[in-house]
Design a protein around this motif. Sequence first.
Motif, PDB file in Angstrom:
ATOM      1  N   ALA A  58      27.278  43.111  50.651  1.00  0.00           N
ATOM      2  CA  ALA A  58      26.688  41.790  50.872  1.00  0.00           C
ATOM      3  C   ALA A  58      25.176  41.912  51.043  1.00  0.00           C
ATOM      4  CB  ALA A  58      27.309  41.134  52.097  1.00  0.00           C
ATOM      5  N   PHE A  59      24.740  42.948  51.777  1.00  0.00           N
ATOM      6  CA  PHE A  59      23.299  43.167  51.949  1.00  0.00           C
ATOM      7  C   PHE A  59      22.647  43.472  50.607  1.00  0.00           C
ATOM      8  CE2 PHE A  59      19.796  46.231  52.676  1.00  0.00           C
ATOM      9  CZ  PHE A  59      18.911  45.387  53.317  1.00  0.00           C
ATOM     10  N   TRP A  60      23.300  44.297  49.781  1.00  0.00           N
ATOM     11  CA  TRP A  60      22.750  44.635  48.462  1.00  0.00           C
ATOM     12  C   TRP A  60      22.620  43.383  47.603  1.00  0.00           C
ATOM     13  CZ3 TRP A  60      23.678  44.192  43.330  1.00  0.00           C
ATOM     14  CH2 TRP A  60      22.938  45.026  42.469  1.00  0.00           C
ATOM     15  N   LEU A  61      23.648  42.551  47.599  1.00  0.00           N
ATOM     16  CA  LEU A  61      23.598  41.324  46.801  1.00  0.00           C
ATOM     17  C   LEU A  61      22.491  40.395  47.300  1.00  0.00           C
ATOM     18  CD1 LEU A  61      27.398  40.508  46.380  1.00  0.00           C
ATOM     19  CD2 LEU A  61      25.824  41.158  44.560  1.00  0.00           C
ATOM     20  N   TRP A  62      22.330  40.323  48.588  1.00  0.00           N
ATOM     21  CA  TRP A  62      21.293  39.465  49.192  1.00  0.00           C
ATOM     22  C   TRP A  62      19.902  39.894  48.726  1.00  0.00           C
ATOM     23  CZ3 TRP A  62      19.590  39.638  54.982  1.00  0.00           C
ATOM     24  CH2 TRP A  62      18.857  38.492  55.304  1.00  0.00           C
ATOM     25  N   THR A  63      19.693  41.186  48.667  1.00  0.00           N
ATOM     26  CA  THR A  63      18.376  41.704  48.312  1.00  0.00           C
ATOM     27  C   THR A  63      18.208  41.933  46.814  1.00  0.00           C
ATOM     28  OG1 THR A  63      19.171  43.941  48.819  1.00  0.00           O
ATOM     29  CG2 THR A  63      17.982  42.769  50.557  1.00  0.00           C
ATOM     30  N   HIS A  64      19.283  41.718  46.043  1.00  0.00           N
ATOM     31  CA  HIS A  64      19.214  41.863  44.585  1.00  0.00           C
ATOM     32  C   HIS A  64      19.898  40.662  43.923  1.00  0.00           C
ATOM     33  CE1 HIS A  64      18.842  46.018  46.074  1.00  0.00           C
ATOM     34  NE2 HIS A  64      18.194  46.286  44.971  1.00  0.00           N
ATOM     35  N   LYS A  65      19.666  39.478  44.449  1.00  0.00           N
ATOM     36  CA  LYS A  65      20.453  38.325  44.009  1.00  0.00           C
ATOM     37  C   LYS A  65      20.208  37.916  42.562  1.00  0.00           C
ATOM     38  CE  LYS A  65      17.420  35.184  46.618  1.00  0.00           C
ATOM     39  NZ  LYS A  65      16.815  36.202  47.499  1.00  0.00           N
ATOM     40  N   GLU A  66      19.130  38.418  41.967  1.00  0.00           N
ATOM     41  CA  GLU A  66      18.864  38.110  40.563  1.00  0.00           C
ATOM     42  C   GLU A  66      19.441  39.165  39.620  1.00  0.00           C
ATOM     43  OE1 GLU A  66      17.608  35.245  39.856  1.00  0.00           O
ATOM     44  OE2 GLU A  66      17.274  34.808  41.974  1.00  0.00           O
ATOM     45  N   ARG A  67      19.925  40.274  40.184  1.00  0.00           N
ATOM     46  CA  ARG A  67      20.431  41.377  39.359  1.00  0.00           C
ATOM     47  C   ARG A  67      21.796  41.010  38.764  1.00  0.00           C
ATOM     48  NH1 ARG A  67      19.985  47.046  40.179  1.00  0.00           N
ATOM     49  NH2 ARG A  67      17.982  46.594  41.177  1.00  0.00           N
ATOM     50  N   GLU A  68      21.939  41.121  37.472  1.00  0.00           N
ATOM     51  CA  GLU A  68      23.219  40.823  36.820  1.00  0.00           C
ATOM     52  C   GLU A  68      24.190  41.979  37.025  1.00  0.00           C
ATOM     53  OE1 GLU A  68      22.011  39.991  32.759  1.00  0.00           O
ATOM     54  OE2 GLU A  68      22.246  37.845  33.139  1.00  0.00           O
ATOM     55  N   LYS A  69      25.419  41.646  37.371  1.00  0.00           N
ATOM     56  CA  LYS A  69      26.455  42.652  37.571  1.00  0.00           C
ATOM     57  C   LYS A  69      27.348  42.708  36.337  1.00  0.00           C
ATOM     58  CE  LYS A  69      27.451  44.583  40.842  1.00  0.00           C
ATOM     59  NZ  LYS A  69      27.139  45.980  41.175  1.00  0.00           N
TER      60      LYS A  69
END
Length: 281
Positions: A58-69
């Motif tokens: 969740a922390f990673w997604l918060w800090t990389h919210k524009e990164r496509e998975k």
Amino acid sequence: MKWRYFKTLREKLFVYKALKKGNIVPLLQYALYRARLSHFFKFTRKWYTMRVFYSPYAFWLWTHKEREKDEELFFEKFLKEGDVVVDCGAHLGTLTITASKIVGDRGHVYAYEAHPRTFSFLKKNIHDNECKNVTALHVAVTDTNQSVRFSDYYVNDMNSVEENGPLEVTGNTLASLLYDVEKIDLLKLDIEGSELPALIGACDVLERVKAVYYEIEKHAYERFGYHPQDVITFLESKGFISYVYDKDFVVSRIDASRIAKARYYNVIALKNISSTYFKID
């Protein structure tokens, strides 16, 4: 910065690199996260809004919210309105909610998560995103309908069935969970080494499955006493051929040399590739 302030080396390096560039925002975000105050914050990605629960992912997604998975891109490309999806190892619900939004009211998503704390995060995220077409169960998908021992690691997307794990969790087979589901367009498996037991416990369910999307993780498989080729061979016995795909969704049949090169990667197993949008390499 002292080690005691960071849970993992990855978190320390992420904040350290940001500070070297003069960016203090990740440090402030991490302070809120470690103080367990980050759950008051939400971030938005293409298909969902999510709270920053006490989870490294969740922390990673918060800090990389524009990164496509890669997984989310695959779901976006593969699924369509009205599809039925089974998400084994739903974790925080990123793929569950993505699938829910794509398949719409005419479709349905079955989400299974074994870890109790992670399951509570999953339920809250499903609720916050108003996903009325999701059935979520706190259960470990395996080859038995008996309780199993489960791990309780800080990096919670690495938790799995573990012989001497501190948690006891209800175990169920896909055959018992999905006995009345007539068709499944996508069965997704990301359960940290329980992939083969889950498939073995699927019985006739696989006859109703169009595609299996699963993660090959050699070390996780080996902890359970089997190898990637065992999963590939088992799926072949049920009529599925396993493929890897590139960013343009061109697929090539998986082979032993490819298995040896990567520690983990996502694989799509199909019964009839001619009926999909994939291009064959």
